[in-house]
Design a protein around this motif. Structure first.
Motif, short mmCIF file in Angstrom:
data_model
loop_
_atom_site.label_atom_id
_atom_site.label_comp_id
_atom_site.label_asym_id
_atom_site.label_seq_id
_atom_site.Cartn_x
_atom_site.Cartn_y
_atom_site.Cartn_z
N SER A 100 0.70 -1.04 0.10
CA SER A 100 -0.13 -0.09 -0.12
C SER A 100 0.78 1.27 -0.02
O SER A 100 1.79 1.22 0.72
N ARG A 293 -13.02 4.52 6.31
CA ARG A 293 -12.12 3.38 6.14
C ARG A 293 -13.09 2.14 5.95
O ARG A 293 -12.52 1.07 5.46
N ARG A 296 -12.45 0.51 2.46
CA ARG A 296 -11.09 0.14 2.26
C ARG A 296 -10.78 -1.21 3.30
O ARG A 296 -10.10 -2.25 2.51
#
Length: 441
Positions: A100, A293, A296
């Protein structure tokens, strides 16, 4: 008198063209199917990709950046090998990695990546079993560059991985990242190693610098049997494991996984720890808020069928200790929980709500007037009400002191009356009903 029937030349030509078109179309379809076959074959009959380990990406704070000389004035990890171990929770014959650059403001170049089993299967060691070392590729290449804000998924790699085992991932960045905006998971509770030069294929890293953080790596996926599912745990430092043992894998998610894995009926459930210290449901803290979030960290993760939500203490503890502020944060938390349930249900994910544990005696969360404790009680009452979540996990009841319900049991906390010690985390793990994890299909 009728003339003998004849087939016009135009009709013959049209028929030939049609037959040729059908043949060409069939050939194209066959070619397309063959071209698509490798992606399907990669999964194989009765298997699918499931996340087996996660580390919630965060922007690295200055105090958690790699130590000198691995961090410069305007760059980080230049000519650096990074070796780190992670504990996986599902097994299979093939794996792939995700790196990431979620918080990077410059591209992240990865020059070389390898995987191996760590020496003696231990967490947080710098040595690997040399016979297990394998090169990781990206679109067939040894190197890749992760764009700003993106992630990069490796090619599938034949690598037999056993559930509950440790995996060593070693990455080398020749140019490093040309800024200090580094993506990491600081609360690793696991030791990683830094060394100059490319040592991705070395058995050990003597003289390497040890750091208790994870960097760059955000996920490991495994090609698992079709029945394998994953549960995502969304939380703060209590789930991230503050107070647990470094390299001991005794956070409550670890001990919960151990329980599931010891029972044949639940041994094919992967446990994904998507928590970070200081995290909040409503506002950013260390890492983005849960509402930001959720897609994700949960909804996009491979194989997730369940979510345990254990978060809200930091929202209450950072709001002003006034009746108005605590009433507002209570109402907003409940609204936030509703949003999480709605969004997870839209993806077919069950949501289990965990009650918030006590913080009486904790500085700075405890307040003399008890306004924050009253807010915690209101939130827990809402969580316990049937119909709010698919099920309730009563962590509060499990670890509170019966003689002083606003406090943790004295033997279970880590010294600050907020975080738990390994024994306390074991109590949380034992409080999760295994019956909630029978297969959904």
């Amino acid at each position: 008198m009728k003339s003998p029937s004849r087939t016009p030349l135009a009709t013959v030509l049209s028929t030939c063209v049609l037959v040729l078109a059908i043949a060409v179309t069939a050939s194209l379809l066959t070619a397309l199917v063959k071209r698509a076959a490798p992606a399907t074959a990669a999964a194989g009959p009765g298997r699918h990709w499931v996340n087996t380990w996660t580390g919630m990406p965060q922007l690295t704070e200055p105090a958690n950046l790699p130590p000198a000389p691995y961090t410069g004035d305007k760059s980080v990890l230049v000519d650096t090998t990074l070796r780190q171990t992670v504990r996986v929770t599902a097994g299979g014959p093939r794996i792939r990695l995700r790196f990431s650059n979620a918080y990077g403001d410059t591209p992240l170049p990865l020059t070389a990546v390898t995987v191996a089993l760590p020496l003696d299967g231990k967490a947080g060691v710098s040595a690997v079993e040399p016979a297990t070392l394998r090169r990781v590729t990206f679109a067939g290449r040894n190197s890749t560059t992760v764009p700003v804000g993106a992630q990069m998924v490796s090619d599938p790699l034949d690598f037999e991985l056993r559930a509950g085992s440790e995996l060593t991932v070693t990455a080398y960045t020749a140019r490093g990242q040309a800024s200090l905006a580094l993506t990491s998971h600081p609360g690793s509770r696991t030791t990683s190693y830094l060394a100059h030069g490319d040592h991705t294929r070395d058995q050990d890293l003597p003289g390497a610098t040890a750091v208790d953080h994870w960097y760059l790596l955000s996920d490991v996926e495994v090609l698992a049997p079709g029945r394998t599912e994953a549960v995502a745990l969304v939380g703060d430092s209590l789930t991230d494991g503050r107070g647990s043992t470094t390299n001991g894998n005794d956070r409550w998610p670890d001990q919960f996984y151990d329980r599931l894995h010891s029972n044949p009926a639940t041994s094919d459930i992967a446990v994904l720890n998507q928590a970070a210290g200081g995290n909040r449901v409503l506002n950013d803290g260390l890492g983005p808020n849960v509402l930001a979030r959720l897609d994700r960290d949960v909804l996009s993760r491979s194989g997730v069928t369940r979510l345990i939500l254990f978060e809200g203490v930091n929202d209450i503890g950072t709001a002003d200790a006034t009746p108005a502020a605590q009433r507002a944060v209570t109402d907003d938390l409940i609204a936030g929980y509703r949003q999480i349930v709605v969004r997870a249900h839209a993806q077919g994910i069950r949501v289990y709500g965990a009650t918030l544990t006590p913080f009486g005696g904790s500085t700075p969360y405890d307040d003399p007037a008890g306004e924050r404790e009253a807010a915690r009680q209101r939130v827990n009452a809402w969580i316990r009400t049937p119909g709010r979540f698919d099920a309730v996990i009563d962590f509060d009841r499990a670890v509170r002191d019966p003689a002083a319900p606003d406090r943790l049991q004295p033997t279970l906390h880590a010294g600050d009356w907020l975080h738990l010690n390994p024994e306390g985390y074991g109590v949380l793990a034992s409080a999760v009903p295994e019956g909630l994890f029978r297969h959904t299909s």
